[in-house]
Write a protein that holds these residues in place. Structure first.
Motif, mmCIF file in Angstrom:
data_model
loop_
_atom_site.group_PDB
_atom_site.id
_atom_site.type_symbol
_atom_site.label_atom_id
_atom_site.label_comp_id
_atom_site.label_asym_id
_atom_site.label_seq_id
_atom_site.Cartn_x
_atom_site.Cartn_y
_atom_site.Cartn_z
ATOM 1 N N MET A 5 -25.397 -31.104 -12.226
ATOM 2 C CA MET A 5 -24.899 -30.180 -11.466
ATOM 3 C C MET A 5 -24.728 -28.986 -12.153
ATOM 4 S SD MET A 5 -21.829 -32.388 -9.204
ATOM 5 C CE MET A 5 -21.190 -30.890 -8.678
ATOM 6 N N LEU A 39 -27.850 -28.925 -5.799
ATOM 7 C CA LEU A 39 -26.558 -28.623 -6.037
ATOM 8 C C LEU A 39 -25.542 -29.177 -4.743
ATOM 9 C CD1 LEU A 39 -24.101 -28.105 -8.135
ATOM 10 C CD2 LEU A 39 -24.254 -25.674 -7.466
ATOM 11 N N ALA A 40 -25.942 -28.666 -3.791
ATOM 12 C CA ALA A 40 -25.153 -28.946 -2.400
ATOM 13 C C ALA A 40 -25.368 -30.774 -2.256
ATOM 14 C CB ALA A 40 -25.730 -28.524 -1.188
ATOM 15 N N ARG A 64 -21.291 -36.779 -4.771
ATOM 16 C CA ARG A 64 -19.898 -36.977 -5.789
ATOM 17 C C ARG A 64 -18.724 -37.261 -4.997
ATOM 18 N NH1 ARG A 64 -16.648 -33.480 -8.502
ATOM 19 N NH2 ARG A 64 -15.883 -34.277 -10.316
ATOM 20 N N ARG A 65 -18.640 -36.503 -3.929
ATOM 21 C CA ARG A 65 -17.430 -36.657 -2.837
ATOM 22 C C ARG A 65 -17.423 -38.004 -2.334
ATOM 23 N NH1 ARG A 65 -18.847 -31.480 -1.061
ATOM 24 N NH2 ARG A 65 -19.614 -32.315 0.747
ATOM 25 N N TRP A 118 -22.135 -34.774 -12.924
ATOM 26 C CA TRP A 118 -21.698 -33.522 -13.413
ATOM 27 C C TRP A 118 -22.762 -32.421 -14.282
ATOM 28 C CZ3 TRP A 118 -17.609 -31.091 -11.453
ATOM 29 C CH2 TRP A 118 -16.984 -29.947 -12.170
ATOM 30 N N GLU A 125 -26.563 -25.159 -11.748
ATOM 31 C CA GLU A 125 -26.290 -23.671 -12.013
ATOM 32 C C GLU A 125 -26.929 -22.784 -12.845
ATOM 33 O OE1 GLU A 125 -23.631 -22.268 -10.003
ATOM 34 O OE2 GLU A 125 -22.377 -24.078 -9.686
ATOM 35 N N GLU A 141 -27.776 -38.570 -3.249
ATOM 36 C CA GLU A 141 -28.054 -38.594 -4.388
ATOM 37 C C GLU A 141 -29.403 -38.159 -4.689
ATOM 38 O OE1 GLU A 141 -27.330 -40.856 -8.690
ATOM 39 O OE2 GLU A 141 -25.882 -41.227 -7.013
ATOM 40 N N GLU A 149 -13.549 -32.986 -16.235
ATOM 41 C CA GLU A 149 -14.616 -34.043 -15.573
ATOM 42 C C GLU A 149 -15.471 -34.645 -16.823
ATOM 43 O OE1 GLU A 149 -13.226 -31.937 -12.089
ATOM 44 O OE2 GLU A 149 -13.684 -31.479 -14.244
ATOM 45 N N ARG A 179 -23.052 -32.474 -4.974
ATOM 46 C CA ARG A 179 -21.752 -32.502 -4.527
ATOM 47 C C ARG A 179 -21.193 -33.321 -3.281
ATOM 48 N NH1 ARG A 179 -21.243 -25.701 -4.373
ATOM 49 N NH2 ARG A 179 -20.742 -25.626 -6.797
#
Length: 261
Positions: A88, A69-70, A76-77, A85, A92, A53, A109, A73
């Motif tokens: 993220m 973003l990677a 978040r996983r 969210w 985009e 993070e 979400e 993600r």
């Protein structure tokens, strides 16, 4: 974060923690250095969600949106938390894909976010609308119970500022001025430049007393004025009224000091 670091050997955990502390300290004032510390922490403990993070935010603040973003993600996983969210979705936007950000604003979400997260998602969605050349839709997107609330929350100033800026883009200058003023009232920590935008709408210009370039400009203007005065005084005799004019400057520093904040 401390709990997550307990999974590491103590010496390694200490090294990772020191780098994460530096990321937090430098993120707003020196994002490139924060990014370097985040990369060190990432090399040491890539399987720790808090590290992923932190690396995401460091990449985000240095406009490495695909990398950010990677990392988000991955974090978040690992954590299962929904609060990343909105950022993220903003990544985009940063990669030139506002339509994906809008799609994320409509995902389930969003309902898992707390009030602050939902406001962030609304800000991102409004920004995506503006990216797509839909400023009127951006204004509508920002109209919400949170905007109408008279209470002041950590997100209030930014929400009001975004609304004022969107209003200004669609030509509603008077309404924009009102909401910039409301943003100033809520911005106790100086998170926005709402006061500057409000002054700009009111036609007020400020001089930074600590700006050396501004001081050089003022000195240059005073020097030019002195040259002009000397040229007038030195004109041949017979020019009407020259000898009666007093060119003494009682205030060489000028009266502009009163205008400085």
């Amino acid at each position: 974060m401390r709990q997550e670091l307990l999974s590491l050997p103590k010496t390694l955990a200490d090294d990772v923690a020191k780098n994460l502390v530096m990321v937090a300290r430098l993120l707003d004032e020196d994002a490139p250095r924060a990014y370097e510390h985040a990369k060190v922490a990432l090399r040491l403990a890539s399987r720790v969600g808090a590290v992923r993070e932190a690396a995401g935010f460091a990449a985000y603040h240095t406009e490495r949106y695909q990398e950010a973003l990677a990392e988000f993600r991955a974090a978040r996983r690992m954590s299962g938390r929904p609060d990343l969210w909105p950022v993220m979705a903003d990544c985009e936007r940063g990669m030139g894909r506002p339509e994906r950000a809008l799609a994320m604003a409509g995902e389930p979400e969003v309902q898992r976010l707390d009030k602050a997260g939902q406001v962030e998602m609304r800000l991102v969605a409004a920004g995506a609308r503006r990216d797509l050349g839909q400023p009127d839709a951006a204004v509508v997107t920002l109209q919400s119970p949170e905007l109408a609330s008279t209470g002041v929350h950590p997100w209030t100033a930014r929400l009001r500022y975004a609304y004022a800026d969107a209003l200004l883009e669609v030509g509603r200058a008077e309404d924009a001025r009102e909401w910039f003023a409301k943003a100033v009232e809520a911005d106790h920590d100086g998170l926005t430049d709402a006061s500057d935008r409000l002054a700009e709408l009111d036609g007020i210009e400020f001089t930074d007393a600590l700006d050396p370039e501004a001081e050089d400009d003022e000195a240059g203007e005073e020097g030019e004025a002195a040259v002009e005065e000397t040229a007038v005084v030195g004109e041949p005799a017979g020019e009407p009224g020259v000898s009666d004019v007093d060119f003494t400057d009682d205030d060489p520093a000028g009266d502009d000091d009163d205008l400085r904040p």
